[in-house]
Design an enzyme around this catalytic site. Structure first.
Site, mmCIF file in Angstrom:
data_model
loop_
_atom_site.group_PDB
_atom_site.id
_atom_site.type_symbol
_atom_site.label_atom_id
_atom_site.label_comp_id
_atom_site.label_asym_id
_atom_site.label_seq_id
_atom_site.Cartn_x
_atom_site.Cartn_y
_atom_site.Cartn_z
ATOM 1 N N ASP A 185 6.037 -4.537 5.822
ATOM 2 C CA ASP A 185 6.534 -5.873 6.184
ATOM 3 C C ASP A 185 6.661 -6.827 5.002
ATOM 4 O OD1 ASP A 185 7.027 -5.643 8.812
ATOM 5 O OD2 ASP A 185 5.039 -6.299 9.485
ATOM 6 N N GLY A 196 0.858 -1.191 0.000
ATOM 7 C CA GLY A 196 0.000 0.000 0.000
ATOM 8 C C GLY A 196 0.892 1.238 0.000
ATOM 9 N N ASP A 231 3.422 -0.036 11.583
ATOM 10 C CA ASP A 231 3.506 -1.305 12.325
ATOM 11 C C ASP A 231 4.784 -2.090 12.011
ATOM 12 O OD1 ASP A 231 2.874 -1.924 9.734
ATOM 13 O OD2 ASP A 231 1.291 -3.349 10.208
ATOM 14 N N ARG A 250 -4.661 -2.160 9.871
ATOM 15 C CA ARG A 250 -4.582 -3.621 9.941
ATOM 16 C C ARG A 250 -4.635 -4.087 11.411
ATOM 17 N NH1 ARG A 250 -3.512 -5.887 4.596
ATOM 18 N NH2 ARG A 250 -1.391 -5.132 4.522
ATOM 19 N N THR A 304 4.715 2.751 5.654
ATOM 20 C CA THR A 304 3.317 2.315 5.759
ATOM 21 C C THR A 304 2.609 3.275 6.689
ATOM 22 O OG1 THR A 304 1.772 0.694 6.694
ATOM 23 C CG2 THR A 304 4.010 0.603 7.540
ATOM 24 N N ARG A 339 1.093 -5.609 -4.867
ATOM 25 C CA ARG A 339 1.298 -6.563 -3.767
ATOM 26 C C ARG A 339 1.801 -7.898 -4.326
ATOM 27 N NH1 ARG A 339 -0.409 -4.321 0.963
ATOM 28 N NH2 ARG A 339 -2.079 -2.791 0.871
ATOM 29 N N ASP A 379 0.356 2.515 8.501
ATOM 30 C CA ASP A 379 -0.015 1.761 9.705
ATOM 31 C C ASP A 379 1.018 1.896 10.826
ATOM 32 O OD1 ASP A 379 -2.029 0.932 8.052
ATOM 33 O OD2 ASP A 379 -1.263 -1.096 7.774
HETATM 34 O O1 F6P Z 1 -0.898 0.016 3.612
HETATM 35 C C1 F6P Z 1 -1.487 -0.628 4.683
HETATM 36 C C2 F6P Z 1 -2.944 -0.542 4.552
HETATM 37 O O2 F6P Z 1 -3.214 0.793 4.412
HETATM 38 C C3 F6P Z 1 -3.755 -1.174 5.672
HETATM 39 O O3 F6P Z 1 -4.007 -0.326 6.734
HETATM 40 C C4 F6P Z 1 -5.018 -1.597 4.965
HETATM 41 O O4 F6P Z 1 -5.604 -2.687 5.620
HETATM 42 C C5 F6P Z 1 -4.506 -1.971 3.629
HETATM 43 O O5 F6P Z 1 -3.381 -1.185 3.382
HETATM 44 C C6 F6P Z 1 -5.500 -1.803 2.495
HETATM 45 O O6 F6P Z 1 -4.797 -1.934 1.303
HETATM 46 P P1 F6P Z 1 -5.352 -2.200 -0.134
HETATM 47 O O7 F6P Z 1 -6.828 -2.063 -0.111
HETATM 48 O O8 F6P Z 1 -4.663 -1.182 -0.963
HETATM 49 O O9 F6P Z 1 -4.897 -3.586 -0.502
#
Ligand code: F6P
Length: 342
Positions: free
Chosen positions: A103, A11, A129, A171, A125, A72, A127
């Protein structure tokens, strides 16, 4: 002259371009030329490249997203993926690789090190995390958006005597909810690290009403779990290449539960991708610039299989393996913020 390959995966978040710019410019100054791989790990798998000279990165410091595109893609889940990456790196005469991501992206960089790739990770990120670093690129910018959203929700919640729920990302980590909620003065803060009880939230709202507070603002992390519900609320059960489901919908779930118990209206705003888009904050621009410079410095010192990290005000290398094996959830020392003013 050395050659660095750079890619951005997972993301996106505001500040990535500032890191790319720093790698290219600082590298250029030290005789390191940069080549960009497009669309995350898909780039080196398929040989998708673009040259990145100082002119190509001009004017991107303040622009969100990533000029390289992201995905991804997990090369370890693709037949021959790793071999194709090794082939691309050789064909392009890449001496070392900088991977910017969370990660999953950094995990691939670390596994590639076992195949002889000299990799350096830069954590990004919203997040926040990623283990072993106080901050990842993007968190500060997302907090700005969340804080602004809460300020806006306050004025309309107050005017209409409503309960407004704001769902944010994160997340399994509650950083965005906890810190955003604290900055924006949310009345109730819900995070994945602490299961919540609908009855308790209902009581908190009634208690506020008894004190003539005829509105309430709740911030809820997408991964927060109501007690008694089996698992998190999912937007999509399908698992991606890194084994993640797509979270989402806990805000609406909570609103439905509260609406059954109360007279006053409960409405939901899901901040979704708005919190990930747009311009980076000054903090993220500076952090990303320092991380980009450090990545080149570490490479010139011969340090690989490491990640750039910030500890206090210092930028330091941490072993990717250590970062990946350390969980970075909201720690118990900060949980007092959840219930601070209820
Ligand atoms: O980048 C992390 C994040 O923003 C998380 O908080 C969220 O769950 C996820 O990406 C959603 O990502 P996508 O819908 O782009 O796969």
């Amino acid at each position: 002259m050395q050659r660095v390959g750079i890619l951005t995966g997972g993301g996106d978040s505001p500040g990535i371009n500032a890191a790319i710019r720093a790698v290219v410019r600082f590298g250029y100054r030290h005789d390191v030329s940069t080549i960009g791989f497009l669309e995350g790990w898909q780039g080196p798998i398929e040989g998708l490249t673009r040259p990145l000279g100082p002119d190509d990165i001009s004017g991107i410091l303040h622009i969100g997203g990533t000029i390289l595109g992201s995905s991804r893609t997990n090369p370890f889940k693709i037949e021959g993926g790793v071999e194709r990456i090794l082939g691309t790196l050789e064909r392009n005469a890449i001496d070392f690789l900088v991977a910017i991501g969370g990660d999953d992206t950094l995990g691939v960089a670390h596994r590639l090190a076992e195949h002889g790739v000299k990799a350096i990770g830069i954590p990004q990120t919203i997040d926040n995390d990623i283990g072993m670093t106080d901050y990842a690129i993007g968190f500060s910018s997302a907090l700005d958006v969340i804080t602004d959203a809460l300020d806006r929700l306050h004025t309309t919640a107050f005017s209409h005597h409503r309960v407004l729920v704001l769902e944010v990302m994160g997340r399994d980590a509650g950083w965005l909810s906890l810190m955003g909620g604290t900055a924006g003065g949310a009345d109730i803060i819900l995070i994945p690290e602490k299961a919540f009880k609908i009855e308790r939230i209902h009581r908190q709202i009634l208690h506020r009403q008894a004190r003539k507070k005829h509105f309430s603002i709740i911030i809820v992390a997408e991964g927060a779990q109501p007690e008694g519900l089996d698992g998190q609320v999912l937007a999509e059960a399908e698992i991606d290449a890194f084994g993640h489901v797509r979270l989402g919908g806990v805000g609406q779930y909570l609103a439905n539960q509260l609406a059954e118990r109360m007279e006053i209206p409960v409405r939901v705003t899901n901040l979704a991708y708005l919190q990930r888009g747009g311009s980076p904050s000054p903090f993220d621009r500076i952090l990303a610039t320092r991380f980009g410079v450090a990545a080149i410095e570490f490479a010139l010192e011969g340090r690989f299989d490491v990640m750039t990290a910030i500890h206090g005000t210092k930028i330091e290398p941490v072993r990717l393996e250590e970062a990946l094996n350390t969980s970075r959830l909201v720690d118990s020392g900060l949980l007092y913020l959840v219930d601070l003013f209820d």
